[in-house]
Design a protein around this motif. Sequence first.
Motif, PDB file in Angstrom:
ATOM      1  N   GLU A  15     -65.610   5.946 -28.027  1.00  0.00           N
ATOM      2  CA  GLU A  15     -64.901   7.219 -27.837  1.00  0.00           C
ATOM      3  C   GLU A  15     -63.776   7.420 -28.846  1.00  0.00           C
ATOM      4  O   GLU A  15     -63.462   8.548 -29.214  1.00  0.00           O
ATOM      5  CB  GLU A  15     -64.351   7.270 -26.410  1.00  0.00           C
ATOM      6  CG  GLU A  15     -63.848   8.627 -25.981  1.00  0.00           C
ATOM      7  CD  GLU A  15     -63.532   8.665 -24.493  1.00  0.00           C
ATOM      8  OE1 GLU A  15     -63.566   9.767 -23.939  1.00  0.00           O
ATOM      9  OE2 GLU A  15     -63.254   7.604 -23.896  1.00  0.00           O
ATOM     10  N   THR A  16     -63.169   6.333 -29.319  1.00  0.00           N
ATOM     11  CA  THR A  16     -62.042   6.466 -30.252  1.00  0.00           C
ATOM     12  C   THR A  16     -62.474   6.470 -31.719  1.00  0.00           C
ATOM     13  O   THR A  16     -61.634   6.604 -32.603  1.00  0.00           O
ATOM     14  CB  THR A  16     -61.014   5.337 -30.042  1.00  0.00           C
ATOM     15  OG1 THR A  16     -61.659   4.079 -30.277  1.00  0.00           O
ATOM     16  CG2 THR A  16     -60.440   5.377 -28.637  1.00  0.00           C
ATOM     17  N   GLN A  18     -63.524   7.600 -35.319  1.00  0.00           N
ATOM     18  CA  GLN A  18     -63.064   8.780 -36.064  1.00  0.00           C
ATOM     19  C   GLN A  18     -63.920   9.012 -37.305  1.00  0.00           C
ATOM     20  O   GLN A  18     -64.524   8.079 -37.843  1.00  0.00           O
ATOM     21  CB  GLN A  18     -61.612   8.570 -36.511  1.00  0.00           C
ATOM     22  CG  GLN A  18     -60.618   8.367 -35.385  1.00  0.00           C
ATOM     23  CD  GLN A  18     -60.219   9.679 -34.753  1.00  0.00           C
ATOM     24  OE1 GLN A  18     -59.727  10.583 -35.428  1.00  0.00           O
ATOM     25  NE2 GLN A  18     -60.436   9.802 -33.457  1.00  0.00           N
ATOM     26  N   SER A  23     -62.443  13.244 -33.936  1.00  0.00           N
ATOM     27  CA  SER A  23     -63.342  12.424 -33.128  1.00  0.00           C
ATOM     28  C   SER A  23     -64.739  12.438 -33.739  1.00  0.00           C
ATOM     29  O   SER A  23     -65.277  13.508 -34.049  1.00  0.00           O
ATOM     30  CB  SER A  23     -63.417  12.953 -31.697  1.00  0.00           C
ATOM     31  OG  SER A  23     -62.155  12.849 -31.090  1.00  0.00           O
ATOM     32  N   ASP A  66     -61.410   3.493 -24.728  1.00  0.00           N
ATOM     33  CA  ASP A  66     -62.469   3.481 -25.743  1.00  0.00           C
ATOM     34  C   ASP A  66     -63.829   3.271 -25.085  1.00  0.00           C
ATOM     35  O   ASP A  66     -64.506   2.283 -25.317  1.00  0.00           O
ATOM     36  CB  ASP A  66     -62.203   2.393 -26.782  1.00  0.00           C
ATOM     37  CG  ASP A  66     -63.130   2.525 -27.987  1.00  0.00           C
ATOM     38  OD1 ASP A  66     -63.640   3.633 -28.246  1.00  0.00           O
ATOM     39  OD2 ASP A  66     -63.347   1.514 -28.673  1.00  0.00           O
TER      40      ASP A  66
END
Length: 131
Positions: A15-16, A18, A23, A66
């Motif tokens: 989820e974290t 980049q 995102s 995360d």
Amino acid sequence: ATMSRWLELNIYIGETDQWKHQSLYLALIEMARDYGLAGATVTRGIAGFGEKARIRTTRILALSVDLPLVVTIVDQAAMINEFIPVVREMVQSGLITVQPITVIESVQAKSRRSGQFLRTIRASRNKQLSN
């Protein structure tokens, strides 16, 4: 019902993660949309582990920031195969899989994308990747 062979592209990320200061999961679905692909969905896992074998779960507050995500993109094989190099450029850490699927019916697929639209999208995609 109209049935056709498509591909399902799954991208397993955190989820974290980049890409260019945003995102990764949002960047991937925006790129898929801009590329003219049929559809994309992001699914958040409640628990999982990946290459580092660290379990991520919603039950442990410290690790819940995360969570594992799966970005699923579907389209006809030619479109997915053209999009895979874009995904490989964007995903620095994760798992990318592709498998054949049978689409029962897609109203969108019957009416979308003219040749000119695809040329415009490809030019736009190349410009975005070089930025």
